[in-house]
Design a protein around this motif. Structure first.
Motif, mmCIF file in Angstrom:
data_model
loop_
_atom_site.group_PDB
_atom_site.id
_atom_site.type_symbol
_atom_site.label_atom_id
_atom_site.label_comp_id
_atom_site.label_asym_id
_atom_site.label_seq_id
_atom_site.Cartn_x
_atom_site.Cartn_y
_atom_site.Cartn_z
ATOM 1 N N LEU A 6 48.086 36.448 36.687
ATOM 2 C CA LEU A 6 47.138 36.943 37.678
ATOM 3 C C LEU A 6 47.248 36.147 38.973
ATOM 4 C CD1 LEU A 6 43.981 37.538 35.468
ATOM 5 C CD2 LEU A 6 45.505 39.266 36.458
ATOM 6 N N GLY A 19 43.079 38.541 41.334
ATOM 7 C CA GLY A 19 42.761 38.813 39.932
ATOM 8 C C GLY A 19 41.850 37.761 39.348
ATOM 9 N N THR A 27 38.192 38.212 40.423
ATOM 10 C CA THR A 27 37.522 39.461 40.078
ATOM 11 C C THR A 27 36.399 39.216 39.080
ATOM 12 O OG1 THR A 27 39.552 40.728 40.432
ATOM 13 C CG2 THR A 27 37.865 41.752 39.055
ATOM 14 N N THR A 39 34.104 34.899 36.763
ATOM 15 C CA THR A 39 35.490 35.262 37.054
ATOM 16 C C THR A 39 36.413 34.490 36.125
ATOM 17 O OG1 THR A 39 35.840 33.483 38.655
ATOM 18 C CG2 THR A 39 34.938 35.577 39.513
ATOM 19 N N ARG A 79 39.648 40.854 32.032
ATOM 20 C CA ARG A 79 41.075 41.186 32.190
ATOM 21 C C ARG A 79 41.307 42.678 32.047
ATOM 22 N NH1 ARG A 79 46.128 38.400 32.661
ATOM 23 N NH2 ARG A 79 47.531 40.112 33.165
ATOM 24 N N ILE A 93 40.606 44.425 35.191
ATOM 25 C CA ILE A 93 41.544 44.139 36.285
ATOM 26 C C ILE A 93 42.782 45.012 36.183
ATOM 27 C CG2 ILE A 93 43.100 42.372 37.247
ATOM 28 C CD1 ILE A 93 40.967 40.284 36.377
ATOM 29 N N ASP A 94 43.437 44.992 35.027
ATOM 30 C CA ASP A 94 44.718 45.706 34.936
ATOM 31 C C ASP A 94 44.930 46.443 33.623
ATOM 32 O OD1 ASP A 94 45.236 43.633 33.157
ATOM 33 O OD2 ASP A 94 46.767 42.689 34.393
#
Length: 178
Positions: free
Chosen positions: A38, A42, A45, A53, A169, A172-173
């Motif tokens: 990240l 990232g 976030t 975070t 996580r 995020i993606d």
């Protein structure tokens, strides 16, 4: 042995120390997997409504590693950067300042704390084994935790934050897993 994510499998039939250290290393490796790859955005976030975070979590876990193993177990002074913090004015300093650090700085801080924790654990095991008492007493009960208690607490600390890390996580993606 390592699992499909590269995490070390705890021994199924080791000594008490081997099993507890195995589970702690497994939880640490799970966290490393969740924060891997990240960038600063990232790591900054949050998943509302929480302001937590992954960058804050890295810095928090580095602090917790140092506090429990270096300071409380061995009775040593807080290493940098914790020794310069005015904890009375900001008891959550590590969470609030993580956004000021680069991903590389956060990872290096955590890795250095892990190295100190492993060294402190080896020292305590060589000294008196799992029953080695810390240099710290709980304020409310006056009891002194053992290395056994500290290792169990750290497994719990990582397991709890790994649940948070998993949710953040994924937001995020899309990375999911245990």
């Amino acid at each position: 042995m390592r699992d499909e994510y590269g995490r070390p499998e705890p021994p199924a039939a080791g000594t008490e120390a081997e099993v507890l250290l195995g589970f702690l290393d497994y939880q640490r490796a799970t966290f490393a997997w969740k924060i891997s790859g990240l960038d600063a955005a990232g790591l900054a976030t949050a998943l509302p409504p929480s302001p937590m975070t992954l960058g804050g979590m890295i810095k928090h876990l580095a602090y917790v590693e140092d506090e429990w193993f270096h300071v409380r177990l061995l009775g040593k002074q807080r290493p940098a950067p914790w020794d310069e913090v005015d904890w009375g004015s900001d008891p959550d300093w590590e969470w609030h300042t993580a956004g000021e650090d680069t991903p590389e700085q956060l990872h290096a801080l955590w890795q250095a704390a892990l190295a100190r924790s492993r060294e402190a654990t080896a020292t305590a095991l060589a000294d008196a084994g799992m029953g080695r008492l810390s240099r710290y007493q709980f304020r409310d009960t006056g009891q002194t935790p053992s290395l056994r208690w500290i290792l169990t607490h750290m497994i719990e600390e990582y397991a709890r934050h790994n649940g948070h890390a998993d949710l953040i996580r994924e937001s995020i993606d899309g990375l999911v897993g245990e």
